[in-house]
Design an enzyme around this catalytic site. Structure first.
Site, PDB file in Angstrom:
ATOM      1  CG  ASP A 188      -1.896   1.163   1.200  1.00  0.00           C
ATOM      2  OD1 ASP A 188      -2.747   1.195   0.296  1.00  0.00           O
ATOM      3  OD2 ASP A 188      -1.806   2.050   2.071  1.00  0.00           O
TER       4      ASP A 188
ATOM      5  CD  GLU B  30      -1.636   6.154   3.042  1.00  0.00           C
ATOM      6  OE1 GLU B  30      -2.259   7.118   2.508  1.00  0.00           O
ATOM      7  OE2 GLU B  30      -2.178   5.099   3.392  1.00  0.00           O
TER       8      GLU B  30
ATOM      9  CG  HIS C   5      -1.294  10.481   4.527  1.00  0.00           C
ATOM     10  ND1 HIS C   5      -0.623  11.582   5.010  1.00  0.00           N
ATOM     11  CD2 HIS C   5      -1.355  10.648   3.168  1.00  0.00           C
ATOM     12  CE1 HIS C   5      -0.275  12.372   4.004  1.00  0.00           C
ATOM     13  NE2 HIS C   5      -0.719  11.832   2.869  1.00  0.00           N
TER      14      HIS C   5
ATOM     15  CG  HIS D 105      -6.081   5.852   4.876  1.00  0.00           C
ATOM     16  ND1 HIS D 105      -6.409   5.011   3.837  1.00  0.00           N
ATOM     17  CD2 HIS D 105      -7.243   6.398   5.292  1.00  0.00           C
ATOM     18  CE1 HIS D 105      -7.715   5.064   3.621  1.00  0.00           C
ATOM     19  NE2 HIS D 105      -8.238   5.897   4.492  1.00  0.00           N
TER      20      HIS D 105
ATOM     21  CG  ASP E 207      -4.297   1.231   5.227  1.00  0.00           C
ATOM     22  OD1 ASP E 207      -4.648   1.077   6.413  1.00  0.00           O
ATOM     23  OD2 ASP E 207      -4.589   2.234   4.555  1.00  0.00           O
TER      24      ASP E 207
END
Length: 228
Positions: free
Chosen positions: A7, A9, A57, A150, A155
């Site tokens: 994942d 960000e 985030h 997040h 995640d």
């Protein structure tokens, strides 16, 4: 089979408009089982952090200011993902940012044929249902109570559990067991029962004393049903 669930960000939604990768989290699976091996890194995006992205985030420009540039960590990222299939939620988004950063480093892009999109898997398995990571965690009973904002590694760890459920869940263990037993089957010794000793049947008829006691008990009963 080795797979990497990952994942990212970012500073926004589109790397073509100047948005950059600021965090990546990767989880290694072998035969759909987490091995405990992970990769996690923050990156200085060399630009400001929009308030909207920070709200998602929680990564501020100040926090990222002393983090390494992606180009300084790219070798470690590529070494970890190697040539494994890459699993992500709405994977085209994460692939787009990863390949944009690789392009800035003049590195070869990750081939899209390696992409496994859990949104597509979930849409096929649960048509019409909500497909967000939160919704899928709820559907499969995966605890996400510690997910306040997040975070790439968190995640990815949640997504790894979702991916296992989407691709067979705990039944995967049956396939692993089959692979193990296919190497060789050991014949178990057949049980041979011992020779049975014949016994004479025991008498089950009532004795004269028992019959007399029964008659005496019956005689004490008043208006029994069978006498009507």
């Amino acid at each position: 089979m080795r797979e990497i669930v990952f994942d990212t960000e970012t500073t926004g939604l589109d790397p073509r408009s100047g948005d950059r990768l600021v965090e990546i989290g990767c989880v290694e699976l072998i035969n759909r089982v987490p091995t405990g091996q992970t990769f996690h890194a923050y990156f200085n995006p060399e630009r400001d952090m929009p308030a909207g992205a920070e709200a998602v985030h929680g990564l501020s420009s100040a926090f990222l200011s002393d983090k390494p540039l992606f180009r300084d960590t790219v070798s470690a990222v590529l070494d970890f993902i190697a040539d494994s299939p890459l699993v992500a939620h709405n994977a085209s988004f994460d692939f787009g940012f990863l390949n944009a950063e690789l392009a800035l480093c003049e590195r070869e892009a990750v081939c899209m044929t390696r992409m496994i999109d859990t949104v597509a898997l979930a849409r096929k398995r649960h048509p019409g249902a909500k497909l967000s990571l939160d919704a899928l965690c709820t559907r499969y009973g995966i605890d996400r109570s510690h997910r306040v904002k997040h975070g790439a590694l968190l995640d990815a760890e949640l997504l790894a559990q979702v991916y296992v459920e989407l691709t067979g869940g705990r039944q995967i263990g049956l396939a692993l067991a089959a692979e193990t037993t296919s190497v060789g089957i050991v014949a178990m010794p057949r049980h041979i029962p011992a020779t049975r000793v014949r016994r004479e049947p025991r008498p089950h008829a009532a004795s004269q004393e028992e019959l007399a006691r029964h008659q005496a008990f019956i005689a004490k009963m008043t208006s029994p049903l069978w006498g009507s």
